[in-house]
Design a protein around this motif. Structure first.
Motif, PDB file in Angstrom:
ATOM      1  N   TYR A   1       0.837  -1.177   0.066  1.00 34.62           N
ATOM      2  CA  TYR A   1      -0.047   0.046   0.110  1.00 34.62           C
ATOM      3  C   TYR A   1       0.916   1.353   0.170  1.00 34.62           C
ATOM      4  N   LEU A   2       0.505   2.417  -0.519  1.00 33.97           N
ATOM      5  CA  LEU A   2       0.874   3.595  -0.424  1.00 33.97           C
ATOM      6  C   LEU A   2      -0.038   4.801   0.233  1.00 33.97           C
TER       7      LEU A   2
ATOM      8  N   VAL B   1      -5.020   6.047   1.599  1.00 32.63           N
ATOM      9  CA  VAL B   1      -4.264   4.956   1.239  1.00 32.63           C
ATOM     10  C   VAL B   1      -4.686   4.271   0.322  1.00 32.63           C
ATOM     11  N   GLU B   2      -3.522   3.700  -0.556  1.00 35.99           N
ATOM     12  CA  GLU B   2      -4.287   2.965  -1.801  1.00 35.99           C
ATOM     13  C   GLU B   2      -3.316   1.766  -1.867  1.00 35.99           C
ATOM     14  N   GLY B   3      -4.007   0.499  -2.273  1.00 32.47           N
ATOM     15  CA  GLY B   3      -3.109  -0.742  -2.554  1.00 32.47           C
ATOM     16  C   GLY B   3      -2.603  -0.621  -3.957  1.00 32.47           C
ATOM     17  N   PHE B   4      -1.828  -1.313  -3.965  1.00 30.90           N
ATOM     18  CA  PHE B   4      -1.018  -1.636  -5.146  1.00 30.90           C
ATOM     19  C   PHE B   4      -0.666  -2.932  -5.395  1.00 30.90           C
TER      20      PHE B   4
ATOM     21  N   TRP C   1      -7.962   1.708   0.381  1.00 34.18           N
ATOM     22  CA  TRP C   1      -7.957   0.298   0.385  1.00 34.18           C
ATOM     23  C   TRP C   1      -6.328  -0.152   0.743  1.00 34.18           C
ATOM     24  N   THR C   2      -6.083  -1.372   1.166  1.00 27.43           N
ATOM     25  CA  THR C   2      -4.806  -1.978   1.287  1.00 27.43           C
ATOM     26  C   THR C   2      -4.815  -3.451   1.018  1.00 27.43           C
TER      27      THR C   2
END
Length: 372
Positions: free
Chosen positions: A54-55, A65-68, A89-90
């Motif tokens: 996540y970032l 927060v954003e998952g990647f 999301w994470t």
């Protein structure tokens, strides 16, 4: 007797030389905007791998927060364009069954509900888990023995207890154990033969900053009659089980740490199950304060565990050679920065290990590779 001692000493020296002759090197990673960290990594084949995390933008009071998902293909890591469930999301990990089938898992923080994504033949999609009647919950780990059967594990807030669901032939069902109360499950691993272990802690909250300190060892095993609670050694009653790896029904490892308490530092722990009982193993050259987050093996004689030193603010790599865990020396450990850590490790099936985490000084994810 002297000859026997000399032979043992020579064997230990040779094992140490094998461990320290291997070099972990940093891999180039994508340039993701903001602060980011890698939480899970997996290679279904030697030339094709996946990592997730996540970032977030630390410029905002409420961190966005954003998952990647990043993919290793054609010799380089690139970010995968994937649609998340919301703006917040994470992802906590990733598990692949083969080159074309895999799962990533974490939480849709906007709804405070668990998130499970599936990769199939080139694309990612979100699996509908709305049937799970829990207000706030998260998935920390997943294990799939086949595309038709798998499990997800995690935790919830309040009094909803641990999250443990079984997927079989298109249907999800809740699993339970006789002593389920306030536990959180962080680790899940098994074998296609039906062997399955899950672990975590008995009560508290998990995270870098917690309102309630996580405590109490907890490991359960799947048997023909249901889930049974492991009987752990007397002095291993307060370990946070962070990862589990099953080599066989009679050769299972669990890693984590004993939380700091009063003057006692945070201490890494390694547990082993031989088919009849659990025991605690020692590790050489680790110091007083350390912990473990992940473990992976290529066979019963070779493997690696990773984590970090809280006091030294650097990552930890423990090599396992023929029954003994040993930390890398200062000369052979990777030189990343003066503040970095490792969260996950995997073996690609043929000859390379990959460990990942974050460089806390540059606020970027890191991936290390060990090739022989």
């Amino acid at each position: 007797m002297k000859k026997f001692i000399a032979m043992i000493s020579a064997l230990l020296i040779s094992q140490t030389l094998v461990l320290h002759s291997q070099t972990w090197t940093s891999m180039p990673v994508p340039d993701l905007l903001g602060k980011w960290t890698i939480t899970g990594i997996h290679f279904p084949t030697p030339n094709h791998g996946w990592a997730v995390g996540y970032l977030y933008d630390i410029a905002f009071i409420d961190e966005i927060v954003e998952g990647f998902i990043i993919e290793y293909n054609d010799g380089k890591w690139t970010r995968t364009d994937v649609a998340g469930p919301s703006h917040n999301w994470t992802l906590n990990g990733v598990w692949f069954l083969d080159d074309q089938t895999g799962w990533a898992f974490g939480q849709n923080k906007a709804s405070s509900r668990g998130l499970l994504m599936k990769y199939k033949n080139g694309s990612w999609s979100i699996i509908d888990l709305e049937f799970i009647d829990i207000a706030e919950w998260i998935i920390y780990d997943a294990y799939f023995a086949s595309e038709q059967e798998g499990w997800i594990a995690g935790g919830s807030s309040g009094k909803d207890g641990p999250v443990l669901y079984h997927y079989f032939d298109g249907r999800w069902e809740k699993e339970t154990a006789p002593d389920f109360k306030d536990q959180t499950l962080l680790a899940l691993h098994g074998l296609k033969s039906g062997v399955l272990f899950a672990g975590g802690f008995r009560e508290g909250e998990f995270g870098l900053a917690t309102a309630k300190r996580p405590q109490g060892s907890y490991i359960i095993a799947k048997t023909k009659s249901g889930w049974e609670t492991a009987r752990l050694p007397l002095l291993s009653k307060n370990i946070i089980t962070r990862d589990i790896f099953c080599l066989s029904p009679t050769n299972v490892y669990a890693v984590g740490w004993m939380p700091a308490f009063q003057s006692a530092p945070e201490t890494g722990k390694i547990l082993h199950f031989n088919g009849s009982k659990w025991s605690e193993l020692e590790a050489a050259d680790v110091g007083k304060e350390w912990n473990l987050m992940s473990i992976a093996f290529e066979n019963a004689d070779m493997g690696w565990a990773v984590g970090y030193y809280p006091d030294k603010k650097k990552g930890l790599l423990l090599g396992f050679v023929k029954g003994k865990f040993t930390a890398l020396s200062k000369k052979t450990e990777p030189q990343i920065s003066d503040n970095w850590l490792l969260r996950c490790v995997t073996f690609d099936g043929t000859g390379s290990y990959y460990a990942a985490g974050s460089n806390e000084k540059t606020n970027t994810g890191i991936i290390l590779k060990l090739s022989r």
